[in-house]
Design an enzyme around this catalytic site. Structure first.
Site, PDB file in Angstrom:
ATOM      1  N   GLN A  18      52.595  68.848  41.018  1.00  0.00           N
ATOM      2  CA  GLN A  18      51.795  67.756  40.393  1.00  0.00           C
ATOM      3  C   GLN A  18      50.523  66.908  40.557  1.00  0.00           C
ATOM      4  O   GLN A  18      50.615  66.931  41.929  1.00  0.00           O
ATOM      5  CB  GLN A  18      52.740  67.645  40.090  1.00  0.00           C
ATOM      6  N   ILE A  38      48.002  66.148  45.774  1.00  0.00           N
ATOM      7  CA  ILE A  38      49.532  66.450  45.187  1.00  0.00           C
ATOM      8  C   ILE A  38      50.006  64.572  45.028  1.00  0.00           C
ATOM      9  O   ILE A  38      49.822  64.097  46.051  1.00  0.00           O
ATOM     10  CB  ILE A  38      49.729  66.494  46.611  1.00  0.00           C
ATOM     11  N   HIS A  39      50.870  64.541  43.883  1.00  0.00           N
ATOM     12  CA  HIS A  39      51.245  63.743  43.308  1.00  0.00           C
ATOM     13  C   HIS A  39      52.554  62.966  44.499  1.00  0.00           C
ATOM     14  O   HIS A  39      52.862  63.945  44.829  1.00  0.00           O
ATOM     15  CB  HIS A  39      52.164  63.401  42.039  1.00  0.00           C
ATOM     16  N   ALA A  40      52.311  61.994  44.600  1.00  0.00           N
ATOM     17  CA  ALA A  40      53.650  61.202  45.503  1.00  0.00           C
ATOM     18  C   ALA A  40      54.994  61.984  45.594  1.00  0.00           C
ATOM     19  O   ALA A  40      55.687  62.631  46.616  1.00  0.00           O
ATOM     20  CB  ALA A  40      53.476  59.957  45.739  1.00  0.00           C
TER      21      ALA A  40
END
Length: 339
Positions: A163, A227-229
């Site tokens: 994501q 990349i999302h956390a």
């Protein structure tokens, strides 16, 4: 004890809860009851499918269970883009040169492609945030233990989309810079369209010519391959496994697409099969491992204490019951990533 097993129809309420909690961007876990039910039914059919040399539309959904409660889910698509192309952006470099002006510029561009069509895909990963790292590792790697158990069902290359960057309001800088200009839709809207309709709309509306990255806004450029956390832990598990961020990014939010040679992954290379001995008291050298039975439809994997002595895997009765095995049966064993 945490176990991973195939999803069942009765798990639908728990899967719905996780689909809501996963938020924006996890299109493989849609917040849509009918679509989730279809996925569960497709998964059940896939586990019952009689394996052949050809892979196709099979989709395998697993759940992570603790004390009878479903607390995570993860899936495998046997063939990404089986029905229609699997689109992504390929990151490339164009050279613009002029001998007369003595100019030689290398320019970063993105080309829409379907190079990844047909590869095995890990998808639909979600685990409750309160879970210990061992549970998340079991959920992620149990899929690879299943692939090792049913190796003939899967191809040679494997991918996993991470994501990308977006905020709580659903604003994606990458999407706003490119996709929004051609779709006139917010990121959340296009995610819903992606779930409910054919993916051919991507090819119909997105530009087929190269996207010159230096022409994008800074925040969009900075989002490429990020990349999302929420996906940092799943990404760490996969990179430790042997996945690499290659030259591909997600077409919607610009997130990294990880790729690997399936048989060179840690779980595939290092797992071993042993006959089981069920013992109330384990030998002193027992330690935590990931273990699965050798079933397909009744597949179960767990993180348990195991002692390997003279080519035999000693496990306790609770573990044997969870895995559905008895003394003399065979189990597949692999060590933890951090130990």
């Amino acid at each position: 004890m945490f176990i991973v097993r195939p999803v069942r129809t009765a798990d639908l309420p728990a899967i719905e809860r996780m689909a809501v909690a996963s938020g924006i961007g996890v299109t493989s876990l849609p917040n849509n009851r009918d679509k989730l039910f279809e996925r569960i039914q497709q998964s059940s059919s896939s586990f019952e499918f009689e394996a052949t040399a050809e892979t196709g539309s099979e989709y395998y959904m697993f759940v992570l269970e603790s004390a009878g409660e479903v607390v995570g889910t993860a899936s495998i698509s046997a063939c990404a883009g089986f029905d229609e192309p699997f689109y992504s952006y390929r990151s490339e470099t164009f050279v613009h040169a002029s001998r007369t002006l003595k100019v030689n510029n290398r320019v970063h561009v993105l080309n829409i492609c379907h190079d990844l069509t047909g590869m095995v895909q890990l998808c639909g990963f979600y685990a409750d945030n309160v879970l210990e790292p061992l549970a998340a590792e079991l959920l992620s790697r149990a899929r690879l233990l299943f692939i090792a158990t049913a190796r003939q069902r899967f191809g040679r290359r494997i991918i996993a989309e991470m994501q990308g960057i977006h905020d709580d309001a659903g604003q994606s800088p990458f999407w706003n810079a490119i996709g929004r200009r051609f779709f006139n839709m917010d990121f959340l809207q296009v995610e819903q369209a992606f779930v409910g309709h054919s993916k051919t709309f991507i090819a119909e509306l997105m530009p087929s010519y190269p996207i010159y990255v230096p022409l994008l806004p800074d925040d969009a450029q900075n989002a490429i391959g990020q990349i999302h956390a929420n996906f940092e832990r799943p990404c760490q598990l996969l990179t430790t496994e042997g996945f690499e961020a290659d030259n591909y990014i997600d077409i919607f939010d610009g997130g990294a697409v990880l790729t690997a040679e399936l048989d060179r992954l840690q779980t595939l290379e290092r797992n071993r099969c042993y006959p089981v001995e069920v013992a109330a008291s384990l030998p002193a050298q027992a330690s935590m491992h990931l273990v699965c039975n050798q079933q397909v439809g009744d597949f179960v994997a767990a993180a348990i204490r195991v002692a390997i002595v003279d080519g035999v895997a000693f496990i306790n009765p609770d573990a044997a019951q969870a895995l559905g095995v008895s003394s003399g049966d065979t189990v597949r064993v692999v060590g933890l990533q951090q130990g």
